[in-house]
Design an enzyme around this catalytic site. Structure first.
Site, PDB file in Angstrom:
ATOM      1  N   HIS A 157     117.165   5.543 -29.682  1.00 40.76           N
ATOM      2  CA  HIS A 157     117.775   4.453 -28.894  1.00 40.76           C
ATOM      3  C   HIS A 157     116.709   3.483 -28.387  1.00 40.76           C
ATOM      4  O   HIS A 157     116.902   2.846 -27.355  1.00 40.76           O
ATOM      5  CB  HIS A 157     118.587   4.994 -27.713  1.00 40.76           C
ATOM      6  CG  HIS A 157     119.491   6.134 -28.067  1.00 40.76           C
ATOM      7  ND1 HIS A 157     120.805   5.947 -28.452  1.00 40.76           N
ATOM      8  CD2 HIS A 157     119.269   7.464 -28.147  1.00 40.76           C
ATOM      9  CE1 HIS A 157     121.350   7.133 -28.721  1.00 40.76           C
ATOM     10  NE2 HIS A 157     120.432   8.068 -28.558  1.00 40.76           N
ATOM     11  N   SER A 278     100.879 -20.952 -33.177  1.00 45.37           N
ATOM     12  CA  SER A 278     101.961 -21.835 -32.740  1.00 45.37           C
ATOM     13  C   SER A 278     101.418 -23.252 -32.692  1.00 45.37           C
ATOM     14  O   SER A 278     100.254 -23.458 -32.346  1.00 45.37           O
ATOM     15  CB  SER A 278     102.430 -21.400 -31.354  1.00 45.37           C
ATOM     16  OG  SER A 278     103.048 -22.486 -30.692  1.00 45.37           O
ATOM     17  N   LYS A 284      99.212 -18.090 -29.055  1.00 41.05           N
ATOM     18  CA  LYS A 284     100.137 -17.285 -29.856  1.00 41.05           C
ATOM     19  C   LYS A 284      99.544 -16.806 -31.174  1.00 41.05           C
ATOM     20  O   LYS A 284      98.787 -17.496 -31.834  1.00 41.05           O
ATOM     21  CB  LYS A 284     101.409 -18.103 -30.186  1.00 41.05           C
ATOM     22  CG  LYS A 284     102.292 -18.393 -29.001  1.00 41.05           C
ATOM     23  CD  LYS A 284     102.924 -17.148 -28.372  1.00 41.05           C
ATOM     24  CE  LYS A 284     104.061 -16.608 -29.187  1.00 41.05           C
ATOM     25  NZ  LYS A 284     105.216 -17.508 -29.195  1.00 41.05           N
ATOM     26  N   GLU A 291     108.569 -10.971 -39.849  1.00 37.10           N
ATOM     27  CA  GLU A 291     109.834 -11.640 -39.497  1.00 37.10           C
ATOM     28  C   GLU A 291     110.514 -12.176 -40.748  1.00 37.10           C
ATOM     29  O   GLU A 291     111.731 -12.073 -40.911  1.00 37.10           O
ATOM     30  CB  GLU A 291     109.578 -12.788 -38.514  1.00 37.10           C
ATOM     31  CG  GLU A 291     109.221 -12.323 -37.127  1.00 37.10           C
ATOM     32  CD  GLU A 291     108.821 -13.476 -36.221  1.00 37.10           C
ATOM     33  OE1 GLU A 291     109.427 -13.623 -35.172  1.00 37.10           O
ATOM     34  OE2 GLU A 291     107.902 -14.249 -36.567  1.00 37.10           O
TER      35      GLU A 291
END
Ligand code: ARG
Length: 463
Positions: A157, A278, A284, A291
């Site tokens: 979980h 970024s 970043k 992704e």
């Protein structure tokens, strides 16, 4: 071929929009190696059976060789008005060698030709994704080996559950991927039958030798039914199903890379070579590669749905709908190939943070099961032991302590069986080592699992 592409029956040229709509050479052009290979096998068989003269066959084989060379050099003029890969090559052959070129299609149809080409292409594509998976399995075996003593929380979980080894987690990915590999191998085996000789749908009147062409093309046998041979595409459904399942697995792996490289987890750092910055936030370092792997799953599952729906309700035998099989099949294989390559590189170049993982083991009461097991081992029924351990967790939460920081008195107040050896159970490494069962995270088990995986890979390399 006559002026009208379809011969004597036709008086009008195909409407321009219809021609553009039905042309497929921009997609199926990449079948040229298989198309030429299939044609050569066919023509050699025709000559062996005295259906074509040896001279014609020789001219055709030489002509096809020249066409192959010109495609390889990038000089071949693909022509959309010639519809598909088959007609482009046949037309080029006829213009190169004249009459003999027109004999290539004796006893054959584009229906068995394209089914043959696709089986050849997909068989090889399965092999190549299998090799991609093996490459990723090598990376996982190496990473597991190098991180045998990195302990981390195992999750259920997405809550910290029990301690495991990072290597154990990496090997779980390996098992998922190994089954994907098995599905591709199975699909490649089942598809390895030859449709060639089924012609349009009902075979041919020529005394062809289907076993000979099947053998020449590396198929296990000719397909048994000509209608099935030209009309079925379940071999593509199987292969793309295997790819879709693999993509789903890759998306799960990718998701964990995204999570683990977040500041919240910080279990790993992805290398600069597999992250992006970024355009606005200088700090970043984004995990775009995993992704994208996660995102591309939609394409692959979409390809499977595309094929399923395209096939649903089609009457036997060949229907032009089947031309639509190629784009989703090619895209699914290309996408999974890229995803596997990117993940291999991203995982190989990632670094793991032993300290962060160990820190994560300190909160979350991952040793609560140990307390319950300690009692159960001393005869307390597990359900009762579970309840007692839960009460101790509750106390620890209230006092802002870990389970090992609670005093022995608290333990003894919770259950009279407790003595101070319980504190020995509250050690993460010991907790892992006690899970010394097949498939478990104990060091010896994981080391053996790595060796077993390496053995599997080695056998394959030898095979
Ligand atoms: N381009 C066609 C396909 O991919 C080849 C077979 C054409 N057959 C036909 N009867 N029109 O399906």
């Amino acid at each position: 071929m006559s002026d009208k592409a379809w011969g004597g029956r036709f008086e009008q040229e195909l409407d321009a929009i219809a021609a553009r709509f039905s042309a497929s050479v921009d997609v199926d052009g990449r079948l040229w190696p298989q198309d030429i290979e299939g044609s050569i096998a066919h023509v050699r068989m025709l000559a062996d059976r005295n259906i074509l003269s040896a001279d014609d066959a020789e001219q055709i084989v030489t002509g096809l060789g020249t066409i192959r060379a010109s495609i390889e050099r990038g000089e071949f003029q693909w022509d959309e008005s010639k519809e598909d890969v088959h007609m482009n090559i046949e037309a080029a052959l006829s213009s190169a060698i004249g009459d003999a070129g027109g004999r290539l299609h004796t006893g054959r149809s584009r229906n068995d030709q394209v089914a043959t080409d696709m089986r050849l292409w997909t068989r090889q594509a399965c092999d190549s994704v299998v090799a991609d998976i093996d490459a990723l399995l090598e990376v996982l075996a190496d990473k597991a080996d190098g991180h045998l003593d990195f302990l981390m929380p195992g999750y259920t979980h997405l809550q910290r559950a029990q301690p495991v080894r990072l290597a154990h987690h990496l090997l779980a990915w390996a098992e998922m991927l190994d089954r994907d590999r098995g599905r591709l191998v199975d699909a490649a085996k089942r598809m390895n039958e030859s449709p060639l000789g089924s012609a349009a749908l009902a075979g041919t009147t020529f005394p062809i030798d289907r076993a000979a062409t099947a053998e020449a093309l590396g198929f296990d046998r000719p397909m048994l039914n000509s209608l099935d041979a030209v009309g079925s595409r379940d071999f593509l459904l199987e292969a793309v199903s295997a790819l879709a399942i693999c993509s789903v697995h890759l998306s799960r792996i990718a998701e964990e890379l995204v999570l683990w490289s977040s500041q919240e987890f910080a279990f790993m750092q992805m290398s600069d070579a597999f992250t992006t910055g970024s355009s606005i936030m200088p700090q970043k370092k984004n995990p775009d590669m995993p992704e994208l792997v996660r995102g591309k799953t939609g394409r692959v599952v979409g390809s499977l749905v595309n094929l399923m729906v395209m096939l649903k309700g089609l009457p036997l035998a060949y229907n032009r709908d089947l031309q639509e099989d190629k784009a989703p099949v090619f895209d699914a294989f290309d996408t999974v190939h890229d995803c596997l390559a990117v993940l291999s590189g991203a995982i190989a170049s990632a670094t793991f943070d032993k300290g962060r993982m160990a820190d994560a083991l300190q909160s979350g009461f991952l040793d609560a099961t140990e307390v319950a097991d300690w009692l159960a081992l001393r005869g307390v029924p597990f359900r009762e032991a579970h309840h007692v351990a839960g009460k101790l967790v509750q106390q620890a939460v209230q006092q802002g302590k870990t389970l090992s920081q609670l005093p022995l008195e608290s333990y003894q107040a919770a259950h009279e069986a407790f003595d101070d050896t319980v504190f020995r159970a509250l050690n993460m490494e010991a907790a892992i080592e006690r899970r010394d069962v097949p498939g478990g995270p104990a060091r010896g088990r994981v080391a053996a699992a790595i060796a077993e995986l390496r053995g599997r890979l080695q056998t394959r390399r030898g095979a």
